[in-house]
Scaffold this motif. Structure first.
Motif, PDB file in Angstrom:
ATOM      1  N   GLY A 133       1.902   8.731  17.874  1.00 20.53           N
ATOM      2  CA  GLY A 133       1.029   8.089  16.899  1.00 20.53           C
ATOM      3  C   GLY A 133       1.326   8.521  15.487  1.00 20.53           C
ATOM      4  N   VAL A 134       0.353   8.266  14.596  1.00 18.88           N
ATOM      5  CA  VAL A 134       0.501   8.582  13.182  1.00 18.88           C
ATOM      6  C   VAL A 134       0.198  10.057  12.955  1.00 18.88           C
ATOM      7  CG1 VAL A 134      -0.402   8.102  10.878  1.00 18.88           C
ATOM      8  CG2 VAL A 134      -0.092   6.233  12.512  1.00 18.88           C
ATOM      9  N   ILE A 135       1.089  10.751  12.254  1.00 20.34           N
ATOM     10  CA  ILE A 135       0.921  12.171  11.985  1.00 20.34           C
ATOM     11  C   ILE A 135      -0.048  12.401  10.830  1.00 20.34           C
ATOM     12  CG2 ILE A 135       2.131  14.266  11.252  1.00 20.34           C
ATOM     13  CD1 ILE A 135       4.564  13.277  12.766  1.00 20.34           C
ATOM     14  N   ASN A 136      -0.097  11.496   9.875  1.00 21.66           N
ATOM     15  CA  ASN A 136      -1.046  11.608   8.754  1.00 21.66           C
ATOM     16  C   ASN A 136      -2.485  11.582   9.279  1.00 21.66           C
ATOM     17  OD1 ASN A 136       1.458  10.032   8.135  1.00 21.66           O
ATOM     18  ND2 ASN A 136       0.823  10.418   6.033  1.00 21.66           N
ATOM     19  N   ASP A 137      -3.423  11.903   8.410  1.00 22.56           N
ATOM     20  CA  ASP A 137      -4.820  11.964   8.833  1.00 22.56           C
ATOM     21  C   ASP A 137      -5.348  10.619   9.308  1.00 22.56           C
ATOM     22  OD1 ASP A 137      -4.926  14.651   8.254  1.00 22.56           O
ATOM     23  OD2 ASP A 137      -5.719  14.362   6.229  1.00 22.56           O
TER      24      ASP A 137
END
Length: 265
Positions: free
Chosen positions: A225-229
């Protein structure tokens, strides 16, 4: 007497700075008002003679993970598509973009900061008709790599409908249709950030790309998935691709009035 829209430039100069997403080098950007008929021109103020590169198709020298303009084998400005998209959306026809460095600052990876400073500078009309690029019949183009397809049909303004398809759980297949005017761009496109895959980082950096990329300016996708918050939109990936397409269409040298339908742009 003009019957169509007038050309526009800026009423004041405005600047911002940052680093290039690929070069990792610092750069300062200044938008300056320009005379009727100037178009968009990038001026490398850090080079001898301050050479200017017209922002048009004839000066596109590279499209590897961004659009690069150049005059010869030395003079370059990398990653112009975010600036070009903001200028097109705000219908600014004549401006000199001074660049103190080899690449446009990536800022937060979106189009928002460029849109904001150009709004702050206030566009003003000039005494000449704007160049409108319109179609009399549909146009169909297949990408050279055989993956993407594009269809443009006549229209009274610019609309972009696009589909992206990535084999990643956070993206998959996404579709959207967007009216590209100042309000539509500001609310639907401007905040969408560029994105990349963590698994590609080492290879890209070995090629001299993505040297300035970080979680501050790129939506980074790991295996799951997305690593950013978080994401700014559920379909932020699609919206950013649409913004990039708007920026590249601006290299046609006028305001595009068409409905562009893109599959895997």
């Amino acid at each position: 007497m003009m019957t169509g829209p007038a050309q526009r430039t800026l009423s004041s100069d405005v600047s911002l700075d940052g680093i290039g997403v690929h070069s990792g080098e610092s750069a300062r950007l200044t938008f300056r008002a320009a005379d009727v008929g100037t178009g968009i021109r990038f001026r490398r103020v850090d080079l001898e003679g301050k050479p200017e590169i017209p922002a048009d198709l004839d000066h596109v020298v590279d499209t590897a993970l961004g659009t690069t303009l150049g005059l010869d084998d030395v003079i370059r400005v990398r990653t112009v598509e975010h600036v070009m998209a903001a200028l097109a959306a705000l219908a600014i026809d004549n401006v000199v973009v001074e660049v103190d460095g080899p690449e446009i600052p990536i800022r937060d990876g979106s189009f928002a900061d460029f849109t904001a400073v150009l709004t702050e500078a206030l566009a003003v009309e000039q005494d000449a008709p704007a160049t409108i690029i319109s179609l009399t019949e549909p146009v169909h183009v297949d990408a050279a790599d055989g993956r993407g397809t594009y269809v443009a049909t006549p229209g009274s303004a610019l609309r972009v409908s696009a589909t992206i398809d990535f084999e990643h759980p956070a993206i998959g297949r996404q579709f959207g249709s967007f009216q590209i005017d100042e309000d539509g761009f500001r609310t639907s496109i401007a905040e969408a950030r560029t994105f990349g895959f963590e698994s590609d980082a080492a290879e890209l950096q070995a090629r001299g790309l993505a040297l300035g990329s970080s979680l501050d300016n790129t939506v980074v996708l790991g295996e799951e998935g997305v690593i950013n918050d978080d994401l700014r939109f559920d379909d932020e990936f699609l919206r950013h691709k649409v913004g990039d397409l708007v920026g590249d269409l601006a290299l046609l040298g006028g305001r595009v009035h068409a409905h562009v339908v893109a599959e895997r742009p």
